[in-house]
Design a protein around this motif. Structure first.
Motif, PDB file in Angstrom:
ATOM      1  N   LEU A  10       0.856  -1.176   0.000  1.00  0.00           N
ATOM      2  CA  LEU A  10       0.000   0.000   0.000  1.00  0.00           C
ATOM      3  C   LEU A  10       0.896   1.230   0.000  1.00  0.00           C
ATOM      4  O   LEU A  10       1.891   1.274   0.734  1.00  0.00           O
ATOM      5  CB  LEU A  10      -0.892   0.011   1.246  1.00  0.00           C
ATOM      6  N   ALA A  11       0.567   2.229  -0.812  1.00  0.00           N
ATOM      7  CA  ALA A  11       1.353   3.460  -0.871  1.00  0.00           C
ATOM      8  C   ALA A  11       0.427   4.657  -0.973  1.00  0.00           C
ATOM      9  O   ALA A  11      -0.641   4.579  -1.585  1.00  0.00           O
ATOM     10  CB  ALA A  11       2.309   3.426  -2.070  1.00  0.00           C
ATOM     11  N   PHE A  12       0.845   5.772  -0.388  1.00  0.00           N
ATOM     12  CA  PHE A  12       0.060   7.004  -0.521  1.00  0.00           C
ATOM     13  C   PHE A  12       0.950   8.219  -0.323  1.00  0.00           C
ATOM     14  O   PHE A  12       1.982   8.172   0.357  1.00  0.00           O
ATOM     15  CB  PHE A  12      -1.119   7.032   0.458  1.00  0.00           C
ATOM     16  N   ALA A  22      -2.145   4.086  -3.920  1.00  0.00           N
ATOM     17  CA  ALA A  22      -1.946   2.951  -4.812  1.00  0.00           C
ATOM     18  C   ALA A  22      -1.864   1.672  -3.997  1.00  0.00           C
ATOM     19  O   ALA A  22      -1.381   1.669  -2.859  1.00  0.00           O
ATOM     20  CB  ALA A  22      -0.674   3.128  -5.636  1.00  0.00           C
ATOM     21  N   LEU A  23      -2.324   0.585  -4.592  1.00  0.00           N
ATOM     22  CA  LEU A  23      -2.270  -0.721  -3.948  1.00  0.00           C
ATOM     23  C   LEU A  23      -1.789  -1.742  -4.968  1.00  0.00           C
ATOM     24  O   LEU A  23      -2.418  -1.947  -6.006  1.00  0.00           O
ATOM     25  CB  LEU A  23      -3.649  -1.133  -3.430  1.00  0.00           C
ATOM     26  N   LEU A  24      -0.656  -2.376  -4.679  1.00  0.00           N
ATOM     27  CA  LEU A  24      -0.148  -3.460  -5.506  1.00  0.00           C
ATOM     28  C   LEU A  24      -0.572  -4.774  -4.878  1.00  0.00           C
ATOM     29  O   LEU A  24      -0.255  -5.051  -3.718  1.00  0.00           O
ATOM     30  CB  LEU A  24       1.374  -3.406  -5.584  1.00  0.00           C
ATOM     31  N   ALA A  25      -1.321  -5.583  -5.620  1.00  0.00           N
ATOM     32  CA  ALA A  25      -1.784  -6.883  -5.123  1.00  0.00           C
ATOM     33  C   ALA A  25      -1.941  -7.834  -6.295  1.00  0.00           C
ATOM     34  O   ALA A  25      -2.503  -7.460  -7.334  1.00  0.00           O
ATOM     35  CB  ALA A  25      -3.109  -6.740  -4.375  1.00  0.00           C
ATOM     36  N   ALA A  26      -1.421  -9.040  -6.151  1.00  0.00           N
ATOM     37  CA  ALA A  26      -1.531 -10.078  -7.183  1.00  0.00           C
ATOM     38  C   ALA A  26      -1.019  -9.603  -8.535  1.00  0.00           C
ATOM     39  O   ALA A  26      -1.602  -9.908  -9.584  1.00  0.00           O
ATOM     40  CB  ALA A  26      -2.970 -10.558  -7.296  1.00  0.00           C
ATOM     41  N   GLY A  27       0.057  -8.825  -8.512  1.00  0.00           N
ATOM     42  CA  GLY A  27       0.674  -8.379  -9.748  1.00  0.00           C
ATOM     43  C   GLY A  27       0.020  -7.199 -10.422  1.00  0.00           C
ATOM     44  O   GLY A  27       0.476  -6.744 -11.472  1.00  0.00           O
ATOM     45  N   HIS A 183       3.201  15.654 -11.007  1.00  0.00           N
ATOM     46  CA  HIS A 183       2.854  15.658  -9.587  1.00  0.00           C
ATOM     47  C   HIS A 183       3.094  14.263  -9.008  1.00  0.00           C
ATOM     48  O   HIS A 183       3.252  13.280  -9.759  1.00  0.00           O
ATOM     49  CB  HIS A 183       1.385  16.058  -9.387  1.00  0.00           C
ATOM     50  N   PRO A 184       3.138  14.136  -7.693  1.00  0.00           N
ATOM     51  CA  PRO A 184       3.398  12.824  -7.086  1.00  0.00           C
ATOM     52  C   PRO A 184       2.281  11.830  -7.384  1.00  0.00           C
ATOM     53  O   PRO A 184       1.108  12.171  -7.376  1.00  0.00           O
ATOM     54  CB  PRO A 184       3.451  13.134  -5.583  1.00  0.00           C
ATOM     55  N   GLU A 185       2.675  10.596  -7.656  1.00  0.00           N
ATOM     56  CA  GLU A 185       1.731   9.494  -7.826  1.00  0.00           C
ATOM     57  C   GLU A 185       2.217   8.327  -6.989  1.00  0.00           C
ATOM     58  O   GLU A 185       3.368   7.904  -7.088  1.00  0.00           O
ATOM     59  CB  GLU A 185       1.626   9.088  -9.296  1.00  0.00           C
ATOM     60  N   ALA A 186       1.337   7.797  -6.156  1.00  0.00           N
ATOM     61  CA  ALA A 186       1.727   6.742  -5.226  1.00  0.00           C
ATOM     62  C   ALA A 186       2.245   5.493  -5.940  1.00  0.00           C
ATOM     63  O   ALA A 186       3.119   4.800  -5.420  1.00  0.00           O
ATOM     64  CB  ALA A 186       0.547   6.377  -4.332  1.00  0.00           C
ATOM     65  N   SER A 187       1.728   5.216  -7.132  1.00  0.00           N
ATOM     66  CA  SER A 187       2.190   4.030  -7.868  1.00  0.00           C
ATOM     67  C   SER A 187       3.671   4.125  -8.195  1.00  0.00           C
ATOM     68  O   SER A 187       4.372   3.107  -8.261  1.00  0.00           O
ATOM     69  CB  SER A 187       1.380   3.855  -9.147  1.00  0.00           C
ATOM     70  N   ARG A 188       4.174   5.365  -8.391  1.00  0.00           N
ATOM     71  CA  ARG A 188       5.594   5.550  -8.682  1.00  0.00           C
ATOM     72  C   ARG A 188       6.455   5.194  -7.481  1.00  0.00           C
ATOM     73  O   ARG A 188       7.610   4.777  -7.631  1.00  0.00           O
ATOM     74  CB  ARG A 188       5.859   6.996  -9.109  1.00  0.00           C
ATOM     75  N   MET A 189       5.917   5.367  -6.291  1.00  0.00           N
ATOM     76  CA  MET A 189       6.656   5.005  -5.092  1.00  0.00           C
ATOM     77  C   MET A 189       6.898   3.502  -5.052  1.00  0.00           C
ATOM     78  O   MET A 189       7.985   3.040  -4.685  1.00  0.00           O
ATOM     79  CB  MET A 189       5.882   5.456  -3.845  1.00  0.00           C
ATOM     80  N   ILE A 190       5.886   2.738  -5.437  1.00  0.00           N
ATOM     81  CA  ILE A 190       6.018   1.282  -5.463  1.00  0.00           C
ATOM     82  C   ILE A 190       7.010   0.871  -6.542  1.00  0.00           C
ATOM     83  O   ILE A 190       7.876   0.006  -6.328  1.00  0.00           O
ATOM     84  CB  ILE A 190       4.649   0.619  -5.692  1.00  0.00           C
ATOM     85  N   GLU A 191       6.923   1.500  -7.720  1.00  0.00           N
ATOM     86  CA  GLU A 191       7.858   1.202  -8.803  1.00  0.00           C
ATOM     87  C   GLU A 191       9.288   1.520  -8.386  1.00  0.00           C
ATOM     88  O   GLU A 191      10.211   0.742  -8.655  1.00  0.00           O
ATOM     89  CB  GLU A 191       7.485   2.005 -10.055  1.00  0.00           C
ATOM     90  N   TRP A 192       9.476   2.674  -7.747  1.00  0.00           N
ATOM     91  CA  TRP A 192      10.810   3.073  -7.270  1.00  0.00           C
ATOM     92  C   TRP A 192      11.357   2.045  -6.296  1.00  0.00           C
ATOM     93  O   TRP A 192      12.517   1.649  -6.381  1.00  0.00           O
ATOM     94  CB  TRP A 192      10.717   4.448  -6.604  1.00  0.00           C
ATOM     95  N   TYR A 193      10.518   1.590  -5.377  1.00  0.00           N
ATOM     96  CA  TYR A 193      10.960   0.623  -4.383  1.00  0.00           C
ATOM     97  C   TYR A 193      11.357  -0.697  -5.035  1.00  0.00           C
ATOM     98  O   TYR A 193      12.428  -1.254  -4.759  1.00  0.00           O
ATOM     99  CB  TYR A 193       9.862   0.378  -3.351  1.00  0.00           C
TER     100      TYR A 193
END
Length: 232
Positions: A10-12, A22-27, A183-193
């Motif tokens: 989960l990211a925000f 953003a929520l990454l689950a099951a790919g 602007h910031p997007e939470a999905s990018r945080m998951i991609e960065w990680y």
């Protein structure tokens, strides 16, 4: 990049006038981003709940919580950090504070050998950071305050070839480089990680150790500044 099939994150981010979850689950990564101004605290938890239900999982199934640690709006940073701490404590999950500028730089890592992010810090200032992109994304100039009138010189001194951020078009910075307003997007945080999960894995902390990134010492407005319409 690390396989994401078995990852649930989960990211925000609420560091700017945009609220992003953003929520990454099951790919699959589900996300929602809207420009709200000051309404982040009203929608953040309902948006998280909606994404979790849409994914058909429970909050307990999340492996970890990423939040936009800033730099950014003082109130926005406290909202994101507070929600991350609360969820992390209640679910017994670790949290990771992601530098908002790092996540915003990530999508543009192929645009130039050196790129920069310039975000509007209000009060005629920008938050800036510079990255080398030859081997992934490596920050070579940490987040700092940049005056708009000095931005072009600062970018030239850092040999930057591409600029992104919320400050583009806000101030007359006279930047003669390829630029994109974003602007910031939470999905990018998951991609960065996930792009360097092995290195970033050490950044997870217990919820009570989560903290925002403050660059500016001036984090509260005086009565006069509020009357004049200043914003942090």
């Amino acid at each position: 990049m690390t396989s994401i099939e078995n990852k649930t994150f989960l990211a925000f981010d609420t560091s700017t006038e945009y609220c992003s979850v953003a929520l990454l689950a099951a790919g699959r990564c589900r996300s929602r981003t809207e420009r709200l101004g000051n309404g982040h605290s009203d929608v953040l938890l309902p948006w998280i709940d909606a994404l979790v239900k849409e994914a058909g999982i429970g909050l307990k199934d999340i492996d970890g919580i990423l939040f936009g640690a800033g730099p950014g709006s003082f109130t926005g940073l406290r909202i994101a950090c507070g929600i991350a701490q609360g969820l992390g404590f209640g679910l017994d999950k670790k949290v990771l504070g992601v530098c908002t500028l790092d996540a915003m730089a990530y999508p543009y890592r192929r645009e130039a050998a050196r790129i920069a992010v310039l975000n509007d810090a209000r009060m005629n200032e920008c938050y800036g950071a510079v990255y080398e992109t030859a081997d992934g994304l490596r920050k070579i100039c940490n987040e700092q305050i940049v005056k708009p009138e000095m931005a072009a010189q600062w970018l030239d001194e850092q040999h930057v070839g591409f600029v992104a951020g919320t400050a583009i078009g806000v101030y007359p910075m006279q930047i003669e480089l390829p630029c994109v307003k974003t602007h910031p997007e939470a999905s990018r945080m998951i991609e960065w990680y996930l792009a360097d999960e092995k290195a970033n894995a050490s950044l997870w902390v217990k919820s009570d150790l989560a903290a925002p990134i403050y660059v500016r010492n001036h984090v509260a407005l005086t009565i006069k500044e509020r009357r004049e319409g200043e914003k942090l």
